[in-house]
Design a protein around this motif. Sequence first.
Motif, PDB file in Angstrom:
ATOM      1  N   ASP A  64       0.828  -1.210   0.000  1.00  0.00           N
ATOM      2  CA  ASP A  64       0.000   0.000   0.000  1.00  0.00           C
ATOM      3  C   ASP A  64       0.857   1.253   0.000  1.00  0.00           C
ATOM      4  OD1 ASP A  64      -2.745   1.257   0.406  1.00  0.00           O
ATOM      5  OD2 ASP A  64      -1.661   2.055   2.138  1.00  0.00           O
ATOM      6  N   ALA A  65       1.963   1.234   0.743  1.00  0.00           N
ATOM      7  CA  ALA A  65       2.841   2.410   0.810  1.00  0.00           C
ATOM      8  C   ALA A  65       3.413   2.758  -0.556  1.00  0.00           C
ATOM      9  CB  ALA A  65       3.973   2.162   1.798  1.00  0.00           C
ATOM     10  N   LEU A  66       3.519   1.747  -1.437  1.00  0.00           N
ATOM     11  CA  LEU A  66       4.010   1.976  -2.797  1.00  0.00           C
ATOM     12  C   LEU A  66       2.855   2.114  -3.781  1.00  0.00           C
ATOM     13  CD1 LEU A  66       7.027  -0.491  -2.688  1.00  0.00           C
ATOM     14  CD2 LEU A  66       7.095   2.007  -2.573  1.00  0.00           C
ATOM     15  N   ASP A  67       1.676   2.427  -3.248  1.00  0.00           N
ATOM     16  CA  ASP A  67       0.462   2.710  -4.024  1.00  0.00           C
ATOM     17  C   ASP A  67      -0.137   1.477  -4.683  1.00  0.00           C
ATOM     18  OD1 ASP A  67      -1.294   4.760  -4.192  1.00  0.00           O
ATOM     19  OD2 ASP A  67      -0.351   5.781  -5.879  1.00  0.00           O
ATOM     20  N   GLY A  68       0.108   0.294  -4.081  1.00  0.00           N
ATOM     21  CA  GLY A  68      -0.468  -0.936  -4.604  1.00  0.00           C
ATOM     22  C   GLY A  68      -1.955  -1.045  -4.340  1.00  0.00           C
ATOM     23  N   LEU A  69      -2.548  -2.136  -4.818  1.00  0.00           N
ATOM     24  CA  LEU A  69      -3.995  -2.304  -4.830  1.00  0.00           C
ATOM     25  C   LEU A  69      -4.557  -3.036  -3.619  1.00  0.00           C
ATOM     26  CD1 LEU A  69      -4.430  -3.524  -8.538  1.00  0.00           C
ATOM     27  CD2 LEU A  69      -4.130  -1.184  -7.690  1.00  0.00           C
ATOM     28  N   MET A  70      -3.810  -3.980  -3.072  1.00  0.00           N
ATOM     29  CA  MET A  70      -4.376  -4.948  -2.131  1.00  0.00           C
ATOM     30  C   MET A  70      -5.051  -4.313  -0.924  1.00  0.00           C
ATOM     31  SD  MET A  70      -2.589  -8.310  -0.409  1.00  0.00           S
ATOM     32  CE  MET A  70      -3.016  -9.431  -1.749  1.00  0.00           C
ATOM     33  N   GLY A  71      -4.398  -3.366  -0.275  1.00  0.00           N
ATOM     34  CA  GLY A  71      -4.970  -2.747   0.913  1.00  0.00           C
ATOM     35  C   GLY A  71      -6.265  -2.009   0.620  1.00  0.00           C
ATOM     36  N   ARG A  72      -6.292  -1.260  -0.484  1.00  0.00           N
ATOM     37  CA  ARG A  72      -7.512  -0.515  -0.834  1.00  0.00           C
ATOM     38  C   ARG A  72      -8.661  -1.445  -1.175  1.00  0.00           C
ATOM     39  NH1 ARG A  72      -5.583   3.301  -5.471  1.00  0.00           N
ATOM     40  NH2 ARG A  72      -3.801   1.887  -5.571  1.00  0.00           N
ATOM     41  N   ALA A  73      -8.359  -2.537  -1.879  1.00  0.00           N
ATOM     42  CA  ALA A  73      -9.404  -3.497  -2.230  1.00  0.00           C
ATOM     43  C   ALA A  73      -9.940  -4.197  -0.983  1.00  0.00           C
ATOM     44  CB  ALA A  73      -8.866  -4.524  -3.221  1.00  0.00           C
ATOM     45  N   ALA A  74      -9.039  -4.551  -0.062  1.00  0.00           N
ATOM     46  CA  ALA A  74      -9.470  -5.212   1.172  1.00  0.00           C
ATOM     47  C   ALA A  74     -10.344  -4.292   2.014  1.00  0.00           C
ATOM     48  CB  ALA A  74      -8.248  -5.661   1.970  1.00  0.00           C
ATOM     49  N   ASP A  75     -10.027  -3.012   2.035  1.00  0.00           N
ATOM     50  CA  ASP A  75     -10.855  -2.063   2.781  1.00  0.00           C
ATOM     51  C   ASP A  75     -12.242  -1.922   2.159  1.00  0.00           C
ATOM     52  OD1 ASP A  75      -8.838  -1.623   4.578  1.00  0.00           O
ATOM     53  OD2 ASP A  75      -8.173   0.264   3.680  1.00  0.00           O
ATOM     54  N   ALA A  76     -12.307  -1.952   0.837  1.00  0.00           N
ATOM     55  CA  ALA A  76     -13.590  -1.826   0.155  1.00  0.00           C
ATOM     56  C   ALA A  76     -14.453  -3.071   0.333  1.00  0.00           C
ATOM     57  CB  ALA A  76     -13.362  -1.577  -1.337  1.00  0.00           C
ATOM     58  N   ALA A  77     -13.806  -4.222   0.578  1.00  0.00           N
ATOM     59  CA  ALA A  77     -14.532  -5.487   0.640  1.00  0.00           C
ATOM     60  C   ALA A  77     -14.571  -6.093   2.036  1.00  0.00           C
ATOM     61  CB  ALA A  77     -13.885  -6.494  -0.319  1.00  0.00           C
TER      62      ALA A  77
END
Length: 626
Positions: A64-77
């Motif tokens: 996430d710190a490198l602007d990846g997807l996983m953290g944002r997707a997990a928060d949305a789901a």
Amino acid sequence: MTQDASYDVVVIGGGHAGTEAAAVAARCGARTLLLTHRLDRLGEMSCNPAIGGVGKGHLVREVDALDGLMGRAADAAGIHFRLLNRSKGPAVRGPRAQADRALYRSAIQALLAGTAGLTLQEGEAETLERGPDGGIAAVRTAAGQRIVCGAVVVTAGTFLRGEIHLGPERRPAGRHGDPASVGLARSLAGLGLPVRRLKTGTPPRLDGRTIDWSAVEPQPGDDPPEPLSWMTERITTPQVVCGITATTPATHAIIRANLDRAPVHSGQIQGAGPRYCPSIEDKVVRFAERERHQIFLEPEGLDDPTVYPNGISTSLPRDVQEAVVASIPGLERAVILRHGYAIEYDHLDPRALWPSLEVKSVPRLFLAGQVNGTTGYEEAAAQGLVAGLNAARRATGADPAVLLRTESYMGVLVDDLVTQGVTEPYRMLTARAEHRLRLRADNAGLRLTEKGIAWSCVGPERAAAHRAFAASVADALARARAEFRTPASLATAGIAVNQDGVPRSLLEVMALPAATDPALDAAFPWLRDLSRGVREQLWAEALYAPYLSRQAAEFAALEREERLRVPAELDFAEVAGLSTEMRQRLSSARPATLGAAGRVPGVTPAALVALAGHLRRGAPVPRGVG
């Protein structure tokens, strides 16, 4: 036949490694193609419905710190959030989110669709075509399309000659419902890469409507839930309660009576399985003295009755699985919606890779995820980001971007893989990171985002937010170190200290057991104006400051050692003082740095001294190590 095409980067595979690789390559400005069997399964959570945990949560925060997807997707789901090890220090706390599978898949697909410069295409990669220099020049698909490219990232997961085992049943498959990748596996083996077999597994899926939830221990999530992404302000998805049950002596008796029918024990499966996530039959054999093994009942979605029984991964025959489930409290009448299975698949020895995850012997070919011998969504995503970032840089002629183990869990992961290789599926643990006191999940952005900005993989929104936060933390730390209170004034505020007349700085005071938030606010009123995030950084710094200050010199020396590069073309026979054995070990491992050479099994301190002396006398910088 599909029309031929040309891209800077082609990513093969649409799982957690592939989606991160494709997204970061495109963020870096590379024209990127993500090639996968089925676009509707991009971001599929093939096994458990959870992201993060101890060690793994650190990786998610770093991605996430490198602007990846996983953290944002997990928060949305996410439908159930917990901060594991909350009672322990922040260095070993693990943020975790259980996700709605459908929502997670939708979130990943939406993030990919919004990524400029990224093309998504259905198709099967069949052959990797080499150019005149021996590097990868193009990908050919099963449909006959030729895709010219500047770099390729293979993220095939368990698809390379994958084979599912369910009791005596066995069939080729990459996972449930998807075919294996045989042509691509054959092409990789044809490149002369070292190929081996591993196995992993999954538990049966249960119908939650048939579970007796009154007979299991409820496990609520945190309130309020803590997001995985630093960019998420708060979680808005409805939250659910999970359940906890356990196996019984009757369960274990059923398993023991049927071990001859378990593929992993009958000899049907040859690949090594994961040590830290074993099948229930492995647990019963390895821990014969235990009468129970805990099982977490995890709902897979808000509108999905499926429940994932985390803890009973198995490849036992269908009838045995049904008897096992019925022997567990609360599951006596549970209906199995899909039986568990084991899957055996090809992986490549990661010691064949540079720390950039580029194959040493095949320029422009990068590997990420389970193909490198790891297990877990988080390990795959971290490798995908490293490989995709470096594939984009390779395609555009930039130097590799490499993270050191002294600065990130991602660096620990990659260094362990490329230096030591694997004998079983690799899982990230906090114990693997010798610098874990400063490599915390809470400070991932402060450690890595500025690097990501320099590498052009961090977008402007995150960059601006990060720099404002980093400035606030720096200002607060400077003030906390410079502002002192006498013992008498601290006592007046309610903070008990030795009345020795010696003033204490705020940072020293925050580490005291008696320093509650109200007392600190009374002694240092300006703390009330700090955001929660800044205040947490102050507290963590105060807690670990005595240890970190003592380690600072050691870390500086280690980082100098880590950065002393070993040329790719170095002939170890030319290094004076190396024994024949040491030359053979180092020639086989081809470590990228002196620090990595020290982690090659069997290499002695004397050999490191000899190598260090040779390198310090002058050696050219090789391509591929950064």
